[in-house]
Design an enzyme around this catalytic site. Structure first.
Site, PDB file in Angstrom:
ATOM      1  N   CYS A 107      32.130  50.938  77.382  1.00 46.73           N
ATOM      2  CA  CYS A 107      32.637  51.735  75.875  1.00 46.73           C
ATOM      3  C   CYS A 107      32.439  53.129  75.847  1.00 46.73           C
ATOM      4  CB  CYS A 107      31.838  50.800  74.899  1.00 46.73           C
ATOM      5  SG  CYS A 107      32.365  49.036  74.512  1.00 46.73           S
ATOM      6  N   ASN A 279      37.090  46.608  68.767  1.00 49.37           N
ATOM      7  CA  ASN A 279      36.568  47.335  69.626  1.00 49.37           C
ATOM      8  C   ASN A 279      37.374  47.652  70.791  1.00 49.37           C
ATOM      9  OD1 ASN A 279      35.046  48.430  71.918  1.00 49.37           O
ATOM     10  ND2 ASN A 279      33.123  47.382  71.201  1.00 49.37           N
TER      11      ASN A 279
END
Length: 326
Positions: A107, A279
């Site tokens: 991420c 996400n």
């Protein structure tokens, strides 16, 4: 209500009924499918990266051949040569374009891409660096299993997509319109937390384990990290800045907001990106920044001058950039 828990209203995924019909083995538990997953993912990641890059170059307004370097970020493909080469070829970049691959950072990869591109741009006068991120959840997809209810949270939270941005120093204002200056970048890992976000490659694809203490660990360390970034600007009030935070999940945003006592609208762009796309790993910071660009533009002169881009991922790694709105 997973949608309520994750706050995600829509996501985009490569995985489709058609793909599952072509690869029925993806839906059976425990079958070795890494080869099939890579067949799908390698192609999809490149296709998305190409589309994002073309849109980015078009908006930039200069010919693709003016790109001197490429920073290619993905945790969703594995092959040699990598997608960076195929992307450079498809875009018609010059064969001497300098390529950097950032693989499997998870991420925080988008923010790392910006940090690396900033260094390249500052050290190579006249250079223009294309940063592209592209991710799909294919490698980590697992068929629903009642022994693993937590998988459903992941399935409802994570999405697929790509992003692209061009970085340079000394912009040519006759034909370029920069909107953000990357002023100062810091990467830091938290010693002793390497098991909190744990990923490994198996015959079945990638398995991820997220520790429940992730939001707490971020909360415990974030203030000191932000202070380090802010020390380079003449701002010491968190609410005097704009915030582009990677929305790992709603809990992380809520903790950050409480710890730093941010006004509720400060993380609005992060919450909107999470709601609109989920996400999307390394891409998400760019979706947040795009919303932020529009917001700052609409505020005009009254908008904040300084801001922070923050992303978190395996390590636990913090990646932060002090930014100045232009």
């Amino acid at each position: 209500h997973l949608g309520k828990t994750t706050t995600v209203k829509r996501r985009y995924t490569v995985l489709s009924r058609e793909i599952l019909d072509n690869y029925p083995e993806l839906a059976s538990e425990g079958s070795p499918t890494i080869k099939q997953r890579l067949e799908i993912a390698n192609r999809a990641v490149l296709e998305m990266a190409l589309e994002a890059s073309l849109a980015c170059i078009k908006e930039w307004g200069r010919p693709a051949q003016d790109i001197t370097h490429i920073v290619y970020v993905s945790s969703s493909e594995i092959r040699l040569p990598g997608g960076d080469l195929y992307l450079a070829t498809e875009l018609g970049l010059t064969p001497d374009v300098g390529r950097v691959m950032l693989y499997f950072l998870g991420c925080y990869g988008g923010a790392t891409g910006l940090r690396v591109a900033k260094d390249i741009a500052e050290n190579n006068p006249g250079s223009r660096v294309l940063v592209t991120t592209s991710e799909t959840t294919i490698l980590g997809f697992r068929p629903p299993n009642k022994d693993r209810p937590y998988d459903l949270v992941g399935a409802a939270l994570f999405g697929d997509g790509a992003a692209a941005v061009i970085i340079g120093s000394n912009p040519d204002l006759s034909r370029e319109r920069p909107f953000m200056e990357l002023n100062y970048a810091v990467q830091q890992f938290l010693p002793g937390t390497h098991t909190v976000i744990d990923g490994g490659l198996t015959e079945e694809g990638i398995n991820f384990k997220l520790g429940r203490d992730l939001p707490q660990k971020i909360e415990d360390n974030i203030e000191e990290f932000c202070k380090k970034l802010m020390s380079k600007a003449s701002v010491n009030n968190y609410n005097d800045m704009f915030w582009a935070v990677h929305p790992g999940g709603p809990a992380i945003l809520n903790r950050l907001e409480n710890t730093l006592k941010l006004n509720s609208e400060k993380l609005e762009c992060s919450r909107r990106a999470l709601m609109d796309f989920g996400n999307v790993s390394s891409n998400t910071i760019f979706y947040v920044m795009e919303y932020m660009r529009d917001e700052l533009k609409s505020k005009g002169r009254g908008g904040e001058e300084w801001g922070l881009a923050l992303a978190f991922g395996p390590g636990i790694t913090f990646e932060g950039i002090l930014m100045r709105s232009l």
